[in-house]
Design a protein around this motif. Sequence first.
Motif, PDB file in Angstrom:
ATOM      1  N   TYR A 184      22.642  44.740  41.659  1.00  0.00           N
ATOM      2  CA  TYR A 184      21.884  44.554  42.852  1.00  0.00           C
ATOM      3  C   TYR A 184      20.881  45.538  42.915  1.00  0.00           C
ATOM      4  CZ  TYR A 184      26.101  41.916  43.859  1.00  0.00           C
ATOM      5  OH  TYR A 184      27.331  41.276  43.624  1.00  0.00           O
ATOM      6  N   MET A 241      20.627  48.836  40.955  1.00  0.00           N
ATOM      7  CA  MET A 241      22.184  49.360  40.561  1.00  0.00           C
ATOM      8  C   MET A 241      22.902  48.184  39.588  1.00  0.00           C
ATOM      9  SD  MET A 241      24.819  50.126  43.585  1.00  0.00           S
ATOM     10  CE  MET A 241      24.921  48.539  44.365  1.00  0.00           C
ATOM     11  N   ILE A 287      25.979  46.728  38.098  1.00  0.00           N
ATOM     12  CA  ILE A 287      27.450  46.337  38.299  1.00  0.00           C
ATOM     13  C   ILE A 287      28.367  45.840  36.969  1.00  0.00           C
ATOM     14  CG2 ILE A 287      29.099  45.174  39.529  1.00  0.00           C
ATOM     15  CD1 ILE A 287      27.601  47.133  41.378  1.00  0.00           C
ATOM     16  N   ASN A 339      40.049  45.182  43.194  1.00  0.00           N
ATOM     17  CA  ASN A 339      38.820  45.155  44.155  1.00  0.00           C
ATOM     18  C   ASN A 339      37.501  45.706  43.570  1.00  0.00           C
ATOM     19  OD1 ASN A 339      38.391  44.094  46.700  1.00  0.00           O
ATOM     20  ND2 ASN A 339      40.264  45.180  47.416  1.00  0.00           N
ATOM     21  N   GLY A 340      36.422  45.110  43.654  1.00  0.00           N
ATOM     22  CA  GLY A 340      35.257  45.782  43.095  1.00  0.00           C
ATOM     23  C   GLY A 340      35.017  45.747  41.555  1.00  0.00           C
ATOM     24  N   ALA A 341      35.745  45.151  40.995  1.00  0.00           N
ATOM     25  CA  ALA A 341      35.731  45.369  39.434  1.00  0.00           C
ATOM     26  C   ALA A 341      34.457  44.442  38.941  1.00  0.00           C
ATOM     27  CB  ALA A 341      36.914  44.668  38.717  1.00  0.00           C
ATOM     28  N   GLY A 342      33.888  43.458  39.535  1.00  0.00           N
ATOM     29  CA  GLY A 342      32.539  42.749  39.314  1.00  0.00           C
ATOM     30  C   GLY A 342      32.804  41.491  39.367  1.00  0.00           C
ATOM     31  N   LYS A 343      33.874  40.931  39.651  1.00  0.00           N
ATOM     32  CA  LYS A 343      34.371  39.471  39.281  1.00  0.00           C
ATOM     33  C   LYS A 343      33.606  38.487  40.081  1.00  0.00           C
ATOM     34  CE  LYS A 343      38.520  39.988  40.990  1.00  0.00           C
ATOM     35  NZ  LYS A 343      38.255  41.443  41.417  1.00  0.00           N
ATOM     36  N   THR A 344      33.199  38.635  41.524  1.00  0.00           N
ATOM     37  CA  THR A 344      32.403  38.059  42.245  1.00  0.00           C
ATOM     38  C   THR A 344      30.656  37.988  41.785  1.00  0.00           C
ATOM     39  OG1 THR A 344      33.614  38.133  44.269  1.00  0.00           O
ATOM     40  CG2 THR A 344      31.378  37.725  44.610  1.00  0.00           C
ATOM     41  N   THR A 345      30.512  39.094  41.215  1.00  0.00           N
ATOM     42  CA  THR A 345      29.246  39.373  40.712  1.00  0.00           C
ATOM     43  C   THR A 345      28.902  38.525  39.611  1.00  0.00           C
ATOM     44  OG1 THR A 345      29.130  41.792  41.662  1.00  0.00           O
ATOM     45  CG2 THR A 345      27.617  41.123  39.912  1.00  0.00           C
ATOM     46  N   ARG A 355      28.336  35.215  40.665  1.00  0.00           N
ATOM     47  CA  ARG A 355      26.859  34.950  41.141  1.00  0.00           C
ATOM     48  C   ARG A 355      26.031  35.045  40.135  1.00  0.00           C
ATOM     49  NH1 ARG A 355      27.920  39.499  45.299  1.00  0.00           N
ATOM     50  NH2 ARG A 355      29.079  38.355  47.205  1.00  0.00           N
ATOM     51  N   GLU A 390      38.484  33.400  44.225  1.00  0.00           N
ATOM     52  CA  GLU A 390      39.696  33.769  44.988  1.00  0.00           C
ATOM     53  C   GLU A 390      40.042  32.817  45.933  1.00  0.00           C
ATOM     54  OE1 GLU A 390      41.017  37.022  45.138  1.00  0.00           O
ATOM     55  OE2 GLU A 390      39.512  38.340  44.214  1.00  0.00           O
ATOM     56  N   GLN A 428      42.375  37.972  42.470  1.00  0.00           N
ATOM     57  CA  GLN A 428      42.942  39.238  42.570  1.00  0.00           C
ATOM     58  C   GLN A 428      44.331  39.374  42.320  1.00  0.00           C
ATOM     59  OE1 GLN A 428      42.427  42.476  45.604  1.00  0.00           O
ATOM     60  NE2 GLN A 428      40.420  41.608  45.849  1.00  0.00           N
TER      61      GLN A 428
HETATM   62  P1  ATP Z   1      36.295  41.732  45.346  1.00  0.00           P
HETATM   63  O1  ATP Z   1      37.652  41.184  45.069  1.00  0.00           O
HETATM   64  O2  ATP Z   1      36.369  42.911  46.120  1.00  0.00           O
HETATM   65  O3  ATP Z   1      35.225  40.619  45.775  1.00  0.00           O
HETATM   66  P2  ATP Z   1      35.003  41.949  42.766  1.00  0.00           P
HETATM   67  O4  ATP Z   1      35.785  42.143  41.546  1.00  0.00           O
HETATM   68  O5  ATP Z   1      34.747  40.384  43.160  1.00  0.00           O
HETATM   69  O6  ATP Z   1      36.050  42.437  43.857  1.00  0.00           O
HETATM   70  P3  ATP Z   1      32.361  42.392  43.124  1.00  0.00           P
HETATM   71  O7  ATP Z   1      32.446  41.951  44.601  1.00  0.00           O
HETATM   72  O8  ATP Z   1      31.525  41.683  42.285  1.00  0.00           O
HETATM   73  O9  ATP Z   1      33.871  42.796  42.822  1.00  0.00           O
HETATM   74  O10 ATP Z   1      31.716  43.846  43.319  1.00  0.00           O
HETATM   75  C1  ATP Z   1      31.333  45.068  42.390  1.00  0.00           C
HETATM   76  C2  ATP Z   1      30.543  45.894  43.084  1.00  0.00           C
HETATM   77  O11 ATP Z   1      29.445  45.612  43.500  1.00  0.00           O
HETATM   78  C3  ATP Z   1      31.119  46.630  44.157  1.00  0.00           C
HETATM   79  O12 ATP Z   1      30.979  47.997  43.883  1.00  0.00           O
HETATM   80  C4  ATP Z   1      30.472  46.096  45.114  1.00  0.00           C
HETATM   81  O13 ATP Z   1      30.315  47.134  46.229  1.00  0.00           O
HETATM   82  C5  ATP Z   1      29.081  45.926  44.656  1.00  0.00           C
HETATM   83  N1  ATP Z   1      28.332  44.900  45.415  1.00  0.00           N
HETATM   84  C6  ATP Z   1      28.860  43.762  45.851  1.00  0.00           C
HETATM   85  N2  ATP Z   1      27.885  42.886  46.404  1.00  0.00           N
HETATM   86  C7  ATP Z   1      26.802  43.692  46.467  1.00  0.00           C
HETATM   87  C8  ATP Z   1      25.515  43.544  47.223  1.00  0.00           C
HETATM   88  N3  ATP Z   1      24.947  42.319  47.744  1.00  0.00           N
HETATM   89  N4  ATP Z   1      24.570  44.637  47.366  1.00  0.00           N
HETATM   90  C9  ATP Z   1      25.143  45.781  46.652  1.00  0.00           C
HETATM   91  N5  ATP Z   1      26.266  45.857  46.055  1.00  0.00           N
HETATM   92  C10 ATP Z   1      26.996  44.920  46.064  1.00  0.00           C
END
Ligand code: ATP
Length: 233
Positions: A11, A14, A16, A36-42, A45, A159, A191
């Motif tokens: 983002y 930054m 990820i 949580n926060g590992a980057g799966k959703t990213t 996307r 999820e 998760q």
């Molecule tokens: P979760 O299960 O919590 O969704 P995840 O593995 O899917 O976890 P992500 O959502 O990809 O993780 O988040 C990875 C990192 O990116 C986290 O540190 C989060 O804070 C950061 N992040 C996610 N979305 C944004 C955004 N829109 N802007 C800035 N940082 C973001």
Amino acid sequence: MLTLEKLCAGYGRMRILHEVDLHVGAGELVALVGANGAGKTTTLRGICGQLAPQSGRITFDGADTAGRRPDVLVRDGLVHVPEDRALFGTLTVEENLRMGAWTASADAARTRLEQVYELFPILAERRDQVAQTFSGGQQQMLAIGRALMAGPRLLLLDEPSTGLSPKLTWTMLDAVREIRDTGVSVLLVEQNAKQALAIADRAYVMESGSVVLSGGGAELADDERVRKAYLGL
Ligand code: ATP
């Protein structure tokens, strides 16, 4: 079908995701698990075109997806179900499903509607109910059903078990397996590693934006590191 090669994304400035390599073959159910926060959703996307890669490559059916918008990728058969489900709350079940068929002919939409109702009979029973009155599990079924209306060849699920009891999670994951059995490839972010690994053909484990382990679902469920870190054993 889908290949990520050294994908870096994030983002703004930054970062990820750090050089993520991942592959989903035709007809495969692949799980992406991690804390949580590992980057799966990213990762999802990036694949669906919501987030442009900073570097690296994503190919779908052998073609680079760079610069292709999410709606173009949907037409190509790559459909994403986001974690927040993004339903139209004041529309009925059937109206939500029909919204998903914007790429389809009237005939294809009719056939797919029947298939979705067969997969999730509760949606057929409640076809005239507005979506916002649904429970979490029913909303998740509707979100997946709406994605199926687009006729995906690859489905990205973020999820689907969020907010569901363990029993409902199994119902949901059984439906995901059924979808795979109809020939649709699935990349499932969860998760809930134990249940995801139990149904996945293959899986990747992600930590701090990197893939740290990969293998067969059953093989990873037996891996000492996975059992300690993610399965609480
Ligand atoms: P979760 O299960 O919590 O969704 P995840 O593995 O899917 O976890 P992500 O959502 O990809 O993780 O988040 C990875 C990192 O990116 C986290 O540190 C989060 O804070 C950061 N992040 C996610 N979305 C944004 C955004 N829109 N802007 C800035 N940082 C973001």
